[in-house]
Design a protein around this motif. Structure first.
Motif, PDB file in Angstrom:
ATOM      1  N   PRO A  12       0.782  -1.210  -0.027  1.00 53.92           N
ATOM      2  CA  PRO A  12       0.157  -0.201   0.287  1.00 53.92           C
ATOM      3  C   PRO A  12       0.856   1.258  -0.041  1.00 53.92           C
ATOM      4  CG  PRO A  12       0.127  -0.991   2.122  1.00 53.92           C
ATOM      5  CD  PRO A  12       0.519  -1.916   1.323  1.00 53.92           C
ATOM      6  N   TYR A  13       0.238   2.223  -0.505  1.00 52.71           N
ATOM      7  CA  TYR A  13       0.996   3.615  -0.770  1.00 52.71           C
ATOM      8  C   TYR A  13       0.958   4.353   0.793  1.00 52.71           C
ATOM      9  CZ  TYR A  13       1.103   3.352  -5.625  1.00 52.71           C
ATOM     10  OH  TYR A  13       0.960   2.692  -7.073  1.00 52.71           O
ATOM     11  N   LEU A  14       1.928   4.936   1.222  1.00 49.22           N
ATOM     12  CA  LEU A  14       2.166   5.568   2.306  1.00 49.22           C
ATOM     13  C   LEU A  14       1.735   7.221   1.951  1.00 49.22           C
ATOM     14  CD1 LEU A  14       5.360   4.344   3.870  1.00 49.22           C
ATOM     15  CD2 LEU A  14       3.139   3.510   4.420  1.00 49.22           C
ATOM     16  N   LEU A  15       1.833   7.482   1.046  1.00 55.46           N
ATOM     17  CA  LEU A  15       1.361   9.092   0.534  1.00 55.46           C
ATOM     18  C   LEU A  15       0.106   8.900  -0.205  1.00 55.46           C
ATOM     19  CD1 LEU A  15       4.810  10.301  -0.673  1.00 55.46           C
ATOM     20  CD2 LEU A  15       3.818  10.515   1.710  1.00 55.46           C
ATOM     21  N   PRO A  16      -0.735   9.952   0.137  1.00 55.23           N
ATOM     22  CA  PRO A  16      -2.158   9.955  -0.486  1.00 55.23           C
ATOM     23  C   PRO A  16      -2.077  10.049  -2.110  1.00 55.23           C
ATOM     24  CG  PRO A  16      -1.496  12.123   0.536  1.00 55.23           C
ATOM     25  CD  PRO A  16      -0.723  11.346   0.880  1.00 55.23           C
ATOM     26  N   VAL A  17      -2.815   9.098  -2.739  1.00 50.94           N
ATOM     27  CA  VAL A  17      -2.668   9.325  -4.089  1.00 50.94           C
ATOM     28  C   VAL A  17      -4.014   9.693  -4.448  1.00 50.94           C
ATOM     29  CG1 VAL A  17      -2.598   7.814  -6.497  1.00 50.94           C
ATOM     30  CG2 VAL A  17      -0.865   7.286  -4.213  1.00 50.94           C
ATOM     31  N   THR A  18      -4.128  10.629  -5.337  1.00 50.77           N
ATOM     32  CA  THR A  18      -5.632  11.502  -5.790  1.00 50.77           C
ATOM     33  C   THR A  18      -5.524  11.289  -7.498  1.00 50.77           C
ATOM     34  OG1 THR A  18      -4.695  13.664  -5.914  1.00 50.77           O
ATOM     35  CG2 THR A  18      -5.542  12.832  -3.698  1.00 50.77           C
ATOM     36  N   ALA A  19      -6.796  11.809  -7.745  1.00 51.54           N
ATOM     37  CA  ALA A  19      -6.814  11.687  -9.256  1.00 51.54           C
ATOM     38  C   ALA A  19      -5.731  12.796  -9.795  1.00 51.54           C
ATOM     39  CB  ALA A  19      -8.415  12.271  -9.539  1.00 51.54           C
ATOM     40  N   ALA A  20      -5.436  13.776  -9.109  1.00 54.82           N
ATOM     41  CA  ALA A  20      -4.483  14.667  -9.655  1.00 54.82           C
ATOM     42  C   ALA A  20      -3.008  14.113  -9.896  1.00 54.82           C
ATOM     43  CB  ALA A  20      -4.177  15.641  -8.522  1.00 54.82           C
ATOM     44  N   THR A  21      -2.769  13.000  -8.853  1.00 51.33           N
ATOM     45  CA  THR A  21      -1.595  12.449  -8.952  1.00 51.33           C
ATOM     46  C   THR A  21      -1.618  11.426 -10.262  1.00 51.33           C
ATOM     47  OG1 THR A  21      -1.417  11.932  -6.602  1.00 51.33           O
ATOM     48  CG2 THR A  21       0.048  10.769  -7.895  1.00 51.33           C
ATOM     49  N   ARG A  22      -2.553  10.588 -10.732  1.00 50.74           N
ATOM     50  CA  ARG A  22      -2.922   9.982 -11.847  1.00 50.74           C
ATOM     51  C   ARG A  22      -2.860  10.751 -13.023  1.00 50.74           C
ATOM     52  NH1 ARG A  22      -2.574   4.673  -9.750  1.00 50.74           N
ATOM     53  NH2 ARG A  22      -3.921   4.539  -8.152  1.00 50.74           N
ATOM     54  N   GLN A  23      -3.456  12.158 -13.114  1.00 49.10           N
ATOM     55  CA  GLN A  23      -3.450  12.848 -14.097  1.00 49.10           C
ATOM     56  C   GLN A  23      -1.741  13.495 -14.349  1.00 49.10           C
ATOM     57  OE1 GLN A  23      -5.824  16.199 -13.305  1.00 49.10           O
ATOM     58  NE2 GLN A  23      -7.774  15.235 -13.550  1.00 49.10           N
ATOM     59  N   VAL A  24      -0.935  13.649 -13.268  1.00 54.11           N
ATOM     60  CA  VAL A  24       0.395  13.975 -13.577  1.00 54.11           C
ATOM     61  C   VAL A  24       1.118  12.695 -14.285  1.00 54.11           C
ATOM     62  CG1 VAL A  24       2.594  14.190 -12.381  1.00 54.11           C
ATOM     63  CG2 VAL A  24       0.409  15.584 -11.676  1.00 54.11           C
ATOM     64  N   ALA A  25       0.698  11.216 -13.498  1.00 56.18           N
ATOM     65  CA  ALA A  25       1.408  10.128 -14.266  1.00 56.18           C
ATOM     66  C   ALA A  25       1.051  10.173 -15.869  1.00 56.18           C
ATOM     67  CB  ALA A  25       1.020   8.938 -13.586  1.00 56.18           C
ATOM     68  N   ALA A  26      -0.187  10.279 -16.030  1.00 57.51           N
ATOM     69  CA  ALA A  26      -0.533  10.233 -17.353  1.00 57.51           C
ATOM     70  C   ALA A  26      -0.261  11.469 -18.462  1.00 57.51           C
ATOM     71  CB  ALA A  26      -2.012  10.278 -17.445  1.00 57.51           C
ATOM     72  N   GLY A  27       0.610  12.474 -17.735  1.00 60.86           N
ATOM     73  CA  GLY A  27       1.144  13.385 -18.390  1.00 60.86           C
ATOM     74  C   GLY A  27       0.163  14.600 -18.611  1.00 60.86           C
ATOM     75  N   GLU A  28      -1.215  14.610 -18.048  1.00 61.21           N
ATOM     76  CA  GLU A  28      -2.385  15.377 -18.305  1.00 61.21           C
ATOM     77  C   GLU A  28      -2.121  16.711 -17.471  1.00 61.21           C
ATOM     78  OE1 GLU A  28      -5.805  13.016 -17.589  1.00 61.21           O
ATOM     79  OE2 GLU A  28      -5.345  12.008 -19.297  1.00 61.21           O
ATOM     80  N   ARG A  29      -1.254  16.553 -16.607  1.00 57.08           N
ATOM     81  CA  ARG A  29      -1.089  17.903 -15.775  1.00 57.08           C
ATOM     82  C   ARG A  29       0.356  17.772 -15.306  1.00 57.08           C
ATOM     83  NH1 ARG A  29      -4.416  18.791  -9.992  1.00 57.08           N
ATOM     84  NH2 ARG A  29      -2.948  20.496  -9.291  1.00 57.08           N
TER      85      ARG A  29
END
Length: 450
Positions: A98-115
Motif C-alpha cells: 500500500p502507498y504511504l502518501l495520498p494518491v489522488t486523481a491529480a496524481t494519476r493525471q500527472v502520471a498520465a502527462g495530463e497535468r
C-alpha cells in the motif's frame, strides 16, 4: 462622516497631529512587518521545496525504468531521505504494497502527462508534511514528502516576532507622534496662550517667549511675526490712549471757556453792552477753536487718502495759491516764493493744500513781525523756511507728535496738531517730511517727493 468631521474639529491640533503622525508610522511599521513575514515564510517554504525537488531528481536518476513501488517508507523522520513512492497512471498497475502518501486523481493525471507537477500540504503518520508530485518517465509519477513541522514552527515564530515588533512599533510611533506634535507645536501653543491672555487682559505688552538657539523655522518666524504685530498693536493702543488723553486735555480749556461765556450770556440782562459783546466774541472764538480741534482730530483719524479722489496735481500752482492765502492770513509776515520747474504728483488736491498751508501757518506763527518766510519748490523738494527763534535740538524729534508744544510755543495759539497732520498727509502720499535748523537761524521744513 459628519460626526467624524465634528470630532476632528473638537480635537486640539496637537492631538490631531499626533494621531496623524502615529497612524502614518504605524501603517508603515505594519507594512514592513507584513512584508518581512511574507518574505520569511516564502524563503522557508522555498527551501523545503528545493529539497523536495532535489530528492525527486535523485529518485528519477536512481530508479529510472523501474515500475511502481514505495521507494522510502519511513515517513516519521524530520530529515531526508523519507517517504518516496512511484505511482502509475492506471490504478490496475499499483504495487501490492500500500502507498504511504495520498494518491489522488491529480496524481494519476500527472502520471498520465495530463497535468504538470505540483506541491501540496498533506498529513503523513500524524505529522504535517509537504509533498511534491512530478512526472516520472512514461505513465508514472513520483511523489516525495518531507515533514514540515520545523518550517511551520519557524513561520509561527516569525509571525509572533513580527507581531511583537509591530506592536512595539505602534506604541513607539504613538509616543514619538505625541513628542513630535508637542515639540513642533510648542510655538503655536505659546502663541495661542499669548493671544488668549491678551484677549482676557487687553494687555498688548505681552510677548511670546522664544527659547534661545532655536532655528529660523516656519513656526519660529510665525512667533517672531506675531511679536512684531503685538509691538505695532501696543504702539497703536498707546498712541490712541495718548491721543484721547491729549484731546481731552486740549478740549477742557475751550469747553470751560464756552461754558463760562454761555453762563454769562444766560444772564445777559445783568451785563452791560460791552460785557455782552465781549462774552459773545469769546464764545464765537472758543467755538471756532473747538471746531478746528475736532476737525483736526477727524483728519488725523484717517490713515490714508481716499483713492477715488487721487488725481495728478501740479504743485507749482497749488503752492502759489497757498502762499497767496497765507499772505492774507498773516499780513505782518513777508512771504517769498520761488519755483524751479513744475512737478506733477498724484494726490488729493485738498489734502496737499492742507499740508502746505499747515507748514506756512507754522512758519508764520514763529516769525517775528516783519519777518520773512521763504518758500522754494524744485522738481524733488518743497522747502518752507522761517527766520524765527528756531527749534531747540531736544525738541526736534518731537515736533511732529500730536499736541506737542515746545516751551517757547505754549503761549502761542494752536492745538499742536498742525505739524502732526502735515506729516500724516505727507506719508499718505509717499512723501518725506523733515525739520531742521536753518543756517543763520530759524527752521526749515522739507517735503521730499521721491
Amino acid at each position: 462622516m459628519r460626526a467624524h468631521a465634528g470630532w476632528r474639529r473638537r480635537r486640539p491640533l496637537r492631538t490631531r497631529l499626533a494621531l496623524v503622525t502615529s497612524s502614518a508610522v504605524a501603517v508603515v511599521t505594519l507594512g514592513v512587518c507584513a512584508a518581512g513575514f511574507t518574505i520569511i515564510r516564502y524563503e522557508l517554504v522555498h527551501q523545503l521545496d528545493l529539497t523536495l525537488t532535489q530528492h525527486a531528481t535523485l529518485v528519477q536518476q536512481q530508479y529510472r525504468g523501474q515500475g511502481p513501488q514505495v521507494v522510502y517508507g519511513e515517513c516519521g523522520y524530520l530529515a531526508a531521505p523519507a517517504c518516496t513512492q512511484i505511482v502509475p497512471a492506471s490504478p490496475s498497475a499499483d504495487p501490492p504494497m500500500p502507498y504511504l502518501l495520498p494518491v489522488t486523481a491529480a496524481t494519476r493525471q500527472v502520471a498520465a502527462g495530463e497535468r504538470g507537477g505540483y506541491y501540496s500540504q498533506v498529513t503523513v503518520s500524524g505529522h504535517p508534511a509537504r509533498m511534491l508530485t512530478t512526472p516520472f518517465g512514461s505513465g508514472q509519477a513520483v511523489q516525495v514528502a518531507l515533514r514540515s513541522d520545523a518550517v511551520q514552527k519557524g513561520i509561527t515564530q516569525a509571525g509572533e516576532l513580527m507581531a511583537v515588533v509591530a506592536g512595539a512599533g505602534i506604541l513607539l510611533a504613538g509616543g514619538l507622534g505625541y513628542a513630535v506634535a508637542r515639540t513642533g507645536l510648542a510655538p503655536v501653543a505659546r502663541l495661542t496662550s499669548t493671544a488668549e491672555r491678551i484677549a482676557a487682559t487687553r494687555d498688548a505688552g505681552v510677548r511670546i517667549d522664544l527659547p534661545p538657539g532655536r532655528g529660523e523655522d516656519e513656526l519660529t518666524r510665525l512667533a517672531r511675526t506675531f511679536n512684531t504685530m503685538l509691538g505695532a498693536l501696543e504702539q497703536s493702543v498707546t498712541a490712541q490712549r495718548r491721543l484721547v488723553a491729549d484731546a481731552s486735555h486740549e478740549l477742557r480749556t475751550p469747553l470751560t471757556a464756552l461754558r463760562t461765556n454761555a453762563e454769562l450770556l444766560a444772564r445777559s440782562e445783568r451785563l452791560t453792552e460791552e460785557q455782552r459783546a465781549r462774552a459773545t466774541a469769546g464764545l464765537q472764538r472758543q467755538l471756532r477753536e473747538v471746531t478746528g480741534l475736532v476737525n483736526d482730530l477727524i483728519e488725523l483719524a484717517r490713515d490714508e487718502e481716499p483713492q477715488p479722489l487721487v488725481e495728478p496735481v501740479r504743485l507749482d500752482g497749488l503752492v502759489e495759491h497757498c502762499v497767496d492765502t497765507a499772505r492774507g492770513h498773516w499780513p505782518a509776515v513777508t512771504f517769498s516764493y520761488a519755483a524751479v520747474g513744475d512737478p506733477t504728483m498724484p494726490g488729493v488736491p485738498a489734502r496737499l493744500t492742507r499740508l502746505v498751508a499747515n507748514l506756512l501757518d507754522n512758519a508764520a506763527k514763529f516769525s517775528p513781525p516783519g519777518g520773512a518766510v521763504e518758500v522754494t519748490l524744485t522738481a524733488h523738494e518743497l522747502t518752507v523756511r522761517d527766520h524765527g527763534p528756531g527749534i531747540a535740538a531736544e525738541d526736534l524729534p518731537y515736533v511732529f507728535d500730536r499736541f506737542y508744544r515746545s516751551s517757547t510755543a505754549r503761549a502761542l495759539p494752536g492745538s499742536g496738531l498742525g505739524l502732526a497732520m502735515a506729516r500724516q498727509i505727507a506719508h499718505a502720499h509717499g512723501f518725506g517730511l523733515t525739520a531742521e535748523a536753518a543756517a543763520g537761524g530759524g527752521t526749515a521744513f522739507r517735503v521730499m517727493f521721491g
